[in-house]
Every structure is written in structure tokens, then in C-alpha cells.
Design a protein around this motif. Sequence first.
Motif, PDB file in Angstrom:
ATOM      1  N   SER A  41      30.352 -38.957  15.430  1.00  0.00           N
ATOM      2  CA  SER A  41      28.902 -38.404  14.813  1.00  0.00           C
ATOM      3  C   SER A  41      29.173 -37.742  13.334  1.00  0.00           C
ATOM      4  CB  SER A  41      28.370 -37.503  15.802  1.00  0.00           C
ATOM      5  OG  SER A  41      29.049 -36.251  16.014  1.00  0.00           O
ATOM      6  N   GLY A  42      30.776 -37.313  13.567  1.00  0.00           N
ATOM      7  CA  GLY A  42      31.032 -36.658  12.164  1.00  0.00           C
ATOM      8  C   GLY A  42      31.055 -37.567  11.122  1.00  0.00           C
ATOM      9  N   ILE A  43      31.680 -39.077  11.560  1.00  0.00           N
ATOM     10  CA  ILE A  43      31.680 -40.051  10.683  1.00  0.00           C
ATOM     11  C   ILE A  43      30.353 -40.526  10.035  1.00  0.00           C
ATOM     12  CG2 ILE A  43      32.550 -42.409  10.370  1.00  0.00           C
ATOM     13  CD1 ILE A  43      35.002 -41.725  12.034  1.00  0.00           C
ATOM     14  N   GLU A  89      35.116 -32.505   5.032  1.00  0.00           N
ATOM     15  CA  GLU A  89      34.114 -31.587   5.468  1.00  0.00           C
ATOM     16  C   GLU A  89      33.672 -31.855   6.985  1.00  0.00           C
ATOM     17  OE1 GLU A  89      33.042 -29.871   1.024  1.00  0.00           O
ATOM     18  OE2 GLU A  89      31.636 -30.723   2.168  1.00  0.00           O
ATOM     19  N   CYS A  90      32.999 -32.783   6.903  1.00  0.00           N
ATOM     20  CA  CYS A  90      32.341 -33.393   8.231  1.00  0.00           C
ATOM     21  C   CYS A  90      33.433 -33.490   9.516  1.00  0.00           C
ATOM     22  CB  CYS A  90      31.496 -34.626   8.154  1.00  0.00           C
ATOM     23  SG  CYS A  90      30.170 -34.579   7.006  1.00  0.00           S
ATOM     24  N   GLY A  98      42.385 -33.275  14.959  1.00  0.00           N
ATOM     25  CA  GLY A  98      43.807 -32.304  14.556  1.00  0.00           C
ATOM     26  C   GLY A  98      44.308 -32.800  13.312  1.00  0.00           C
ATOM     27  N   ILE A  99      44.250 -34.155  12.755  1.00  0.00           N
ATOM     28  CA  ILE A  99      44.782 -34.423  11.532  1.00  0.00           C
ATOM     29  C   ILE A  99      43.851 -35.547  10.883  1.00  0.00           C
ATOM     30  CG2 ILE A  99      46.748 -35.554  10.328  1.00  0.00           C
ATOM     31  CD1 ILE A  99      48.491 -34.887  13.018  1.00  0.00           C
ATOM     32  N   LEU A 100      44.079 -35.211   9.381  1.00  0.00           N
ATOM     33  CA  LEU A 100      43.167 -36.161   8.727  1.00  0.00           C
ATOM     34  C   LEU A 100      44.091 -36.859   7.647  1.00  0.00           C
ATOM     35  CD1 LEU A 100      39.953 -33.975   7.648  1.00  0.00           C
ATOM     36  CD2 LEU A 100      40.164 -35.881   9.445  1.00  0.00           C
TER      37      LEU A 100
END
Length: 349
Positions: A41-43, A89-90, A98-100
Motif C-alpha cells: 500500500s506504500g507503493i 517517504e511512502c 528495512g532497506i531501500l
Amino acid sequence: MDLEHNIDGPSNRRFVTMEEHIISQQRNHPTATGGFSWLLSGITLAARIISAKVRRAGIIEVLGEAGDVNLHGEQQQKLDILSNRTLEECLGFRENVGILASEELDEPKVIRGSRGKYIVIFDPLDGSSNIDVNVSVGTIFAVYERDTSNFNGSDPLMDVLQPGVKQLAAGYIVYGSSTVLTYTTGEGVHMFTLDPSVGAFVLAQEHVKMPETGKMFSVNEGNWNSFPRGVQEYLKWCKTKEAGPYTARYIGSLVADFHRTLLRGGIFLYPPTSKAPKGKLRLMYEANPIAFLAEQAGGKATDGKQRILDKQPESLHERTPLVVGSKGEVELVEEFMHRHAAQEALVEG
Ligand code: AHG
Ligand code: MN
Ligand code: MN
């Protein structure tokens, strides 16, 4: 999902949102905690924000170059940076991330204070060169699981460099005549269209299947002279009466070219060129997610020799040649490349 059962939903509506679809899929996984749908849902939130910015480009100051060059030496577009920041941000707000890692970030970004078990890798805006001329662009994402024994903060890059076959989910959003989100969690490929009147991605098509063959090739023939001989011979064959002949279509945004190939069949190629001897497309956030979707839809994706999903990445931004599309078409290219590689080897030898 049997849509009929959903017409008795909360308001007798006849649509299913992406979040509901993910939750219904997760019901098949007893271990699913709903954390995955929270992550996705963040995406979808980021995708709605980026879509609004893309659709107002020209009205709001988001067009043109940002005046900076990214780590690849490419002019960063304002929308590249805005899209990257939106996704950070999202997703950064999801405690289970944990990691982007991003095309626009030199290194992976560990989300502070998070013991998040998921890794999200993305190309925030694909097809940047097309933004200012109002041609479809997109966002591409891949989700992996982090090695939880690695929480002691050793090098996050080691966590990120996993072969594509380890992807838990992958997908793209194409900002075209409509905004369409396509994703897979390994249980088929499903498509959702952003309904502006509802402000949600609603289910458009489940279990999308790529046609077995397709008389359409998609390649930047401007690089013809430096293509491998096998690719040249395949493309020459495509243009013969005996072959069809094929139709050529090339948009120059991977997401848009792949979206068409997924629905109509055919083949997309970005072979090695003199400018990009290892290919131009990046393995981690372009080729791998696209390859996962292609295989889930019954298609195939290789670098001309090896299955894309089996490739062990050595670095976050490494490039790869990409041949993806209908199984029959990819196998034909492989055959041409194999036949001519042997001849080239003989010639070189
Ligand atoms: P990005 O905008 O994320 O850098 O990706 C651009 C890629 C891909 O979208 C497309 O298939 C390819 O560049 C087109 O390259 P050419 O212009 O060399 O054909
Ligand atoms: Mn891209
Ligand atoms: Mn990009």
C-alpha cells in the motif's frame, strides 16, 4: 478471485482494490501477517502521488532537468528526483521495510531504527527522456526479504545483491493514457487501473497471460551496427515476407514497451551496444522485476545466454542485456544468437 462474490462488498460496489486483492491472495499463505499488503500500500500511495505529478507536468514546475547528474552520469530530471523522494517517504513510513535501493541513490538506504525484514528496490521514474514530450513513463519495483540474521548492521549491500529468482514481489506502474499498476507475488500477474473518481487502483485483469508468439519486435535500431550478429540476423529475418513480416514498435520507455509486449505478445530487446557493451538496462531494478512478471505471464527473459532471474548481481547498478517477451520469440532469438555465436567464435578463433 471470483468477482461476483465481491459485489456484496461494503457498498455493493463492483470493484476490487489492489489492497483487497493482495489480502485475498495472502489468505493462501497462512504465514502472511498482512505486513506485505501494508508494504504494497506504500507503493500504491507513492504511485498515486507520482501519477498526479506526471499528469500535471507542464502546469506545475516538474518538467525539465534538475541541473544535476546522477551516479550513471545521466541528467537527472526533476520528476526523477520527486518520484524517488515520494517512494522513499511512502515506504520509509512502513516499519516492515528495512532497506531501500534506487536507481537515484548511489548506495542502499537502511531505514533508521527499523528492523524491517523487507527490501524494496526501484526505478522511480523509467523513461525519463520521454517526460518532456508527454510520452508514457513508469515506475518499476521489486521486493525481497532481508536476511534477518543480518540485522547486526553488516553491509546492507550484501543483503540487497540477491538473484531475481528471490523476489517476493515485483511490478510496475505505467503512467500512460491511464495509470495502470501490474504486479506479481509469484501467483500470476494482475493488473489494476487507477480510477481517479475513486482515487484507488481497481482490478482490471487477473492472471494476465502473454501470447506464446507475437509478430512485433521492439528495439532501438539506431544501435544496429553494434548489435551482436545473431540479433542482426534475427531482425533481418523478422523483416522477410516469410516471417510475416513483423511490426516494429519502440517507445523508449521500458515499462511502456514491456506493457504492450505483455498484452500483445512479441519481443523487446536491449542488446549490448558499443555505448553500452553490457547492455543499458539495470539488472536489479529494470530487468529482474520485468523478468519476474514475464515468466509469471508465461513469457521468457534472458540476457541472450542466461535466464535473467538466475543472474547473481555483483553490484547494485550493474547493467545487463535484456531479451524479454513471448516464449517462442525469445527462443528464436536465442537460436539465432547461438548459431551466429558459433560462427563468430570460429571467425575470431
Ligand atoms: P531510465 O529513464 O530509468 O534511465 O530508463 C530508460 C531506459 C528504458 O526505459 C528504455 O527502455 C531505455 O532506457 C531506452 O534507451 P534508448 O534511448 O537508448 O533506446
Ligand atoms: Mn529505467
Ligand atoms: Mn529511471
